[in-house]
Scaffold this active site. Structure first.
Site: not given
Length: 551
Positions: A306, A373, A426
């Site tokens: 990430e 995200k 995440c």
């Protein structure tokens, strides 16, 4: 056992709160990385006795003329449940404080808010669970299921209210043990949580039976405890059969390489070190690890973690060209990378939005696909009540003007020559419904899950181990393999039964090589992921009411 129960039930004042706090805190030993499975018996057994002692010895008068016994008992259960939960969350989440010390000049002052404030807030969920359990409380084995229903429902709420935070659900005491975790294929995380509460609370029933001279030990074992032991054995048996019959098959033609750079979250990760960082990534990615893994020429799928770059990759043609030229024609790179979008606002002026993304690259530096995200981390990637907090000079950990903007919707990643992938960035990988939505984002079921993360904020603490355990459980729920790339670890290739095929440890740099495991038929959980937890809660509540009536 009876004397211990009496000590807990009859305690009061600060002693009672201390018992609740310490009992709750002991539950953290059942979680990763300790995984002392038996430790969860302490908080759950104590919870039963604490709620037993929540009632006043005699009802207090009420203005209506009716006894206020129930309201007083509920209030007492709520209060002691808060102390129990406060201990559990402080012991299980203390490592969040490490993030405040990465940039101590900016955030050290807020350390108590993360280490004490967050657990204090989260403790209201088990407090509610204790009160709900007390509402259906009755002597005997039915109260074990009342606790499972009350705490189980409050855990479901914790996973959904205010964006949700299901980290370290009680079910993870079972979920990080591969045999026992297989039940997640049916009941998911929340079903596993309801079962865990009931199983680990069952020893409290020992105190219900006073010792009788001449009675044998087996005669003193409560029937409820026997049932709990049989359920635990059943979980292990189910898991053993499922793992024995579920052989790991791989797509031999797909060779996966995960690059773990182990870059600290400090001044070294800055735009002026752009070339050094990119060169490090490419050097590690092309590392030879054996006869079958001589470098990028042997790799079909390369995965980087990430937010891999301290700059906007799509705005850096030189970096894109360097990466693109290093990729062989048949190699696909999936990498975390922040990106920007410029839009025209209602005021007619251009607005720049930052997004935390996954991007797919191929030879030549061409960006083929992007996922943004959706589930951002509060205070990490954006600020709730941003206007107020900005005036107070408080900003999020990732210093992006205005914070990140959430993506619009779930999408699958199209990977040339490879199965489609469901992307998770995440902590999106810890939300069962979030993962389910990602898997269902395309016209057909993807071939695997891909999770990129950066746990460098938390150093060498339990946090990264807990994160891996939570993400691994999703493979069992969905019947899909997982490719996980973490900046400082733990990176891994995990099959659809939760078996770790290859991994690289915490704070190590290097690569993880392996074949891509094949997906399996959709497990029962996938047919109703939103209902699994509610059904488990309703089952516990219904069984508690039946026992209360007939036993």
């Amino acid at each position: 056992m009876s004397s211990i129960a009496d000590l807990v039930i009859l305690s009061g004042g600060w002693r009672r709160r201390l018992i609740a706090f310490l009992a709750g805190a002991s539950g953290a030993l059942a979680l990763a990385p300790f995984n002392v499975f038996l430790a969860m018996f302490i908080p759950m057994t104590a919870a039963v006795w604490l709620i037993d002692g929540a009632a006043e010895s005699k009802p207090a008068p009420a203005k209506s003329g009716r006894p206020a016994f129930r309201s007083t008992a509920l209030k007492n259960a709520f209060g002691i449940g808060w102390w129990w939960g406060f201990g559990y969350f402080i012991a299980g989440l203390w490592w969040l404080g490490a993030a405040f010390l990465v940039q101590p000049d900016d955030f050290a002052w807020a350390l108590p808010l993360g280490v004490i404030g967050l657990p204090a807030g989260l403790a209201f969920f088990p407090a509610l669970g204790f009160a709900l359990a007390r509402l259906f409380w009755a002597p005997g084995p039915s109260r074990i299921l009342a606790l499972a229903a009350g705490l189980g429902f409050s855990e479901w709420l914790r996973g959904h209210v205010l964006t949700g935070f299901p980290w370290n659900a009680y079910g993870m005491a079972l979920g990080d043990h591969l045999l026992l975790a297989q039940f997640a294929a049916i009941g998911g995380l929340y079903g596993l949580t309801v079962l865990a509460i009931a199983i680990f609370a069952a020893p409290a029933l020992f105190a219900d039976r006073k010792a009788v001279p001449g009675r044998r030990l087996l005669q003193r074992i409560p029937a409820g405890l026997v049932v709990a032991a049989l359920i635990l054995a059943g979980l292990a048996g189910f898991g053993a059969v499922r793992l024995a019959t579920g052989k790991t098959a791989t797509i031999a033609s797909v060779k996966v390489r995960i690059m773990q750079p182990n870059l600290p979250q400090d001044a070294k990760f800055s735009p002026e070190n752009r070339d050094t960082i990119v060169n490090r990534y490419l050097r590690l990615s092309d590392r030879s690890t054996g006869p079958g893994h001589t470098g990028l020429a042997d790799v079909n799928l390369l995965v980087w973690p990430e937010s891999a770059f301290p700059f906007i990759l799509s705005d850096e043609p030189q970096a894109l060209a360097k990466i693109g030229n290093a990729l062989p024609a048949g190699t696909v790179l999936v990498t975390g990378a922040a990106r920007i979008e410029t839009t025209t606002g209602a005021d007619g002026k251009p607005h720049t939005d930052f997004l935390n993304s996954i991007q797919v690259l191929m030879h030549g530096g061409l960006i083929l696909d992007t996922y943004d995200k959706l589930h951002l981390v509060p205070f990490g990637e954006y600020m709730p009540f941003a206007g107020l907090l900005d005036r107070l000079g408080i900003r999020q950990f990732v210093d992006i003007p205005g914070g990140f903007r959430a993506g619009m919707n779930h999408t699958l990643l199209s990977l040339p020559g490879l199965p489609m992938a469901a992307p998770l960035i995440c902590y999106e990988a810890i939300f069962p419904e979030e993962v389910a939505a990602a898997v269902r984002a395309g016209p057909s079921r993807p071939g695997f899950l891909i999770n990129v993360t950066n746990d460098a904020w938390f150093g060498h603490t339990p946090g990264p181990y807990q994160h891996l355990a939570e993400a691994r459980l999703q493979t069992i729920e969905e019947g899909l393999p997982l490719i996980r790339a973490a900046n400082t670890g733990i990176s891994a290739i995990i099959d659809p039964y939760g078996r770790i095929e290859a991994q690289l440890g915490l704070q190590e740099d290097g690569v993880v090589d392996g074949a891509l495991p094949k997906k399996i038929a959709p497990p029962p959980f996938t047919h109703a992921p939103e209902l699994a937890g509610i059904l488990a809660w309703l089952s516990a509540l219904g069984a508690s009411l039946l026992l209360r009536r007939f036993v």
